[in-house]
Design an enzyme around this catalytic site. Structure first.
Site, PDB file in Angstrom:
ATOM      1  N   ASP A  40       0.893  -1.149   0.000  1.00  0.00           N
ATOM      2  CA  ASP A  40       0.000   0.000   0.000  1.00  0.00           C
ATOM      3  C   ASP A  40       0.941   1.210   0.000  1.00  0.00           C
ATOM      4  O   ASP A  40       2.090   1.084   0.428  1.00  0.00           O
ATOM      5  CB  ASP A  40      -0.839  -0.063   1.285  1.00  0.00           C
ATOM      6  CG  ASP A  40      -1.615   1.213   1.517  1.00  0.00           C
ATOM      7  OD1 ASP A  40      -2.267   1.670   0.579  1.00  0.00           O
ATOM      8  OD2 ASP A  40      -1.544   1.754   2.643  1.00  0.00           O
ATOM      9  N   ASP A  43      -0.812  -0.518   6.186  1.00  0.00           N
ATOM     10  CA  ASP A  43      -0.761   0.047   7.546  1.00  0.00           C
ATOM     11  C   ASP A  43      -1.894  -0.499   8.412  1.00  0.00           C
ATOM     12  O   ASP A  43      -2.056  -0.108   9.554  1.00  0.00           O
ATOM     13  CB  ASP A  43      -0.755   1.578   7.524  1.00  0.00           C
ATOM     14  CG  ASP A  43      -1.979   2.151   6.834  1.00  0.00           C
ATOM     15  OD1 ASP A  43      -2.863   1.362   6.465  1.00  0.00           O
ATOM     16  OD2 ASP A  43      -2.050   3.383   6.673  1.00  0.00           O
ATOM     17  N   ASP A  70      -6.580  -1.683   5.231  1.00  0.00           N
ATOM     18  CA  ASP A  70      -6.062  -2.760   4.371  1.00  0.00           C
ATOM     19  C   ASP A  70      -6.388  -4.147   4.907  1.00  0.00           C
ATOM     20  O   ASP A  70      -5.880  -5.142   4.393  1.00  0.00           O
ATOM     21  CB  ASP A  70      -4.532  -2.638   4.243  1.00  0.00           C
ATOM     22  CG  ASP A  70      -4.130  -1.328   3.580  1.00  0.00           C
ATOM     23  OD1 ASP A  70      -4.776  -0.967   2.590  1.00  0.00           O
ATOM     24  OD2 ASP A  70      -3.201  -0.683   4.073  1.00  0.00           O
TER      25      ASP A  70
END
Length: 666
Positions: A369, A561, A565
């Site tokens: 990400d 994080d 996610d």
């Protein structure tokens, strides 16, 4: 009532401390007792050998002399073997050792056979030496994981007054402190943390300034500075100032509880190697016992002289039993993984189980990400391009206009010009125009701060910028004054992290981001990523990872994080959460949690996993190789009991010592 609580819980906490020290003391005492037992057996065995050489005793008398050291050192093993038989778990290493040594003691009574009394005692003695090393190594591994248990706070100093039960703090002039167990503190109560104390619960600093030692959680030695309004995490140690913290979570939901629970349950997730070896031992041991019986009985039957050749083949069968004991594998492989998990936790990398070590070691694709993982997730001013004034003046005006806005871009402008709060400039007529920006009067001038639409609406002739990022345009009294570039900052070690992963043989690094295409491209180029996909919604990320999983080579790791996610972290072969400090979703959804925000820890986690798997493989190959060689020698009559002892206990000791290397993470 408050005082009763104080009394009960301080006792409870000291009990817990005593329990920990008691267990630690018991382990050390156990090791000392074992050493004393081994030393005493060695003395008695030497005495027995001297008696045998110098006194002409009958076989049964000699047996009695050797039974003293044999029972002294072998009592526990014999008891374990008997317990196994009682519980229907006959075929364990204690049973193999007992049968082999009792057989060796009995051989001397067969016609034409030599006595094997010293060998029988020595097998038991060496088995105890092996158990000693195993206990010592396991103690070391447990200590390494127990350092995390030290983050558990013992007590919380809660501010109380007449209205404590409602959790309100109206009467702050008459506040007292009461010591309670952290489990008792309610969300919203104010606790006081003094220098040198552990933070008992997650919360926000209500007043005071300090620095925190986070080494137990993150492995990082640099203290973190804290002031009013900052979030604070349980388990860290307060270093310098007294702080008052308003709690935001109960103890059960706090970071420290989640981490302790996670580490305590790590041993439940066994790796493929561990589960294979447990299944292998269950099948292998009965097969070995049957093979030994066949070896003792069948060849003498075909020799034509059963009585004469039986002692020889019985001796070989006993050697076969001693050699075949699978303890080197059964002990050293789980110990290796236990050590690897402990070593990683010391570096602020929490691996939820040995099975994730297997997957981590085979990682070929790493998907990231962007925000909060490769970048800080924190906007900052990157460039200031003035047209009609200097840089300082442009920043000064923009910061004043954005004074009342809560937008992250406004915060970035205020951070870039901190004097804004104290320079005494008058700001009035503030007007926020939705989708355009903000207009305000600053010291008599009408200042507009916003996007190109705002500049067009007031007729200011703006120009674009070559920098990638969010461009904030500024106009003074309708005239274009310049622009400011604001961007999410790439973390200092992101580039190094990607380079290290490539060095480790990771074939593909991919970034998925919801940000604009040009921002994604800029970050991907700067970090030399193989691939990037921008403007993605969380559902797009899930679909993309699903497609990658279908055509992957090796395993796929997703690094996020952990806040938004969670679905992708759960979907990947191994989910790695960045900055587990304070992120509940990260600790729950991920398989590996990095306790700080450093992307280089990803490469460290892969290295630790590969090294741990490597050590486990070395142990398996070494143990099987030596055992097969000595088994073949035993079958053809070239092995001695000393060789058999080395092939079993010697190999176990070496494998256990090798396993402890997994603890030392460089």
């Amino acid at each position: 009532m408050a005082h009763t609580h104080h009394h009960e819980h301080s006792c409870c906490c000291s009990d817990r401390h005593e329990e920990h020290h008691h267990a630690h003391g018991e382990h050390n005492e156990g090791i000392r007792n074992q050493l004393a037992l081994i030393a005493l057996t060695v003395v008695l065995l030497i005495t027995a050998v001297v008696i045998e050489k110098n006194c002409n005793l009958a076989t049964w008398q000699l047996l009695l002399v050797y039974l003293v050291p044999y029972f002294l050192v072998g009592y526990e093993t014999l008891a374990e073997a008997w317990e196994g038989i009682e519980h229907g778990e006959v075929f364990n290493e204690h049973f193999l050792m007992s049968i082999a040594t009792i057989g060796a003691l009995c051989i001397g009574f067969l016609p034409g056979a030599e006595t094997q009394f010293p060998e029988a005692v020595f097998v038991m003695l060496f088995f105890q030496v092996g158990e000693f090393f195993e206990g010592y190594a396991e103690g070391k591994s447990r200590e390494s994981i127990a350092h995390l248990m030290n983050i558990r706070p013992d007590v919380a100093h809660v501010e109380v007054n007449a209205s404590r039960d409602t959790g309100s703090m109206k009467d702050e002039g008459h506040v007292g402190l009461v010591d309670v167990s952290p489990e008792e503190v309610k969300v919203g109560e104010v606790i006081v943390v003094r220098p040198g104390e552990k933070i008992p619960l997650d919360g926000v600093v209500f007043s005071g300034k300090t620095s925190l030692n986070t080494v137990a959680l993150t492995g990082e030695s640099m203290p973190r500075e804290l002031s009013e309004g900052d979030e604070v995490i349980s388990g860290c140690v307060n270093l310098s100032g007294v702080i008052r913290v308003r709690t935001t979570k109960s103890f059960g939901d706090s970071t420290v509880s989640k981490i302790i629970e996670l580490v305590e349950h790590a041993s439940e997730h066994k790796s493929k190697s561990e589960t294979f070896i447990s299944r292998f031992a269950r099948v292998y041991t009965p097969v070995v016992v049957i093979a030994a019986v066949v070896l003792a009985v069948v060849p003498p039957l075909f020799s034509g002289h059963f009585t004469a050749s039986f002692p020889t083949w019985l001796y070989r069968a006993l050697l076969f039993l001693v050699v075949s004991c699978p303890c080197a594998l059964v002990i050293s492989v789980p110990l290796t993984f236990f050590g690897g998990i402990g070593g990683a936790s010391r570096k602020g990398i929490l691996i939820k189980g040995a099975n994730y070590m297997d997957v981590l070691s085979k990682v070929k694709t790493v998907v990231f990400d962007k925000t909060g993982t490769l970048t800080r997730g924190h906007f900052a001013v990157e460039a200031v391009h003035p047209d009609i004034c200097d840089e300082r003046q442009l920043l000064h005006l923009a910061a004043h206009v954005e004074h009342y806005s809560t937008h992250p871009i406004a915060a970035a402008l205020r951070e870039a010009f901190p004097e804004e709060a104290t320079d005494g400039c008058e700001v009035g007529d503030v007007e926020e125009i939705s989708g355009h920006g903000i207009r305000a009067k600053v010291g008599g001038d009408v200042v507009c701060v916003g996007n190109t639409k705002m500049m067009d609406s007031i007729g200011a002739k703006w120009h674009d910028c070559t920098h990638v990022g969010t461009i904030i345009h500024v106009a003074i009294n309708g005239e274009y004054a310049g622009h400011i570039v604001i961007n999410d900052q790439v973390k200092d070690d992101s580039q190094e992290a990607i380079a290290r992963l490539k060095e480790l043989g990771v074939e593909k690094t991919v970034m998925l981001t919801g940000d604009r295409k040009e921002v994604g491209e800029h970050v991907a180029k700067a970090l030399q990523l193989d691939e990037y996909h921008a403007e993605m919604l969380p559902t797009d990320k899930v679909q993309h990872v699903e497609r990658m999983l279908e055509r992957r080579d090796g395993s796929l790791a997703f690094v996020g994080d952990g806040i938004n996610d969670a679905p992708v972290l759960a979907l990947a072969d191994v989910g790695i959460a960045m900055g587990g400090l304070g992120s509940d979703a990260a600790i729950e959804a991920a398989d590996v949690v990095l306790m700080d925000d450093r992307p280089t820890k990803i490469a460290m986690a892969v290295s630790i996993a590969r090294r741990t798997i490597g050590i486990a493989r070395q142990n398996v190959c070494f143990a099987i190789g030596v055992k097969v060689a000595v088994l073949l020698l035993a079958t053809i009559g070239l092995a001695t009991m000393w060789m058999a002892v080395f092939a079993d206990v010697g190999v176990t000791v070496l494998a256990v010592l090798n396993a402890t290397r997994a603890l030392n993470v460089k």
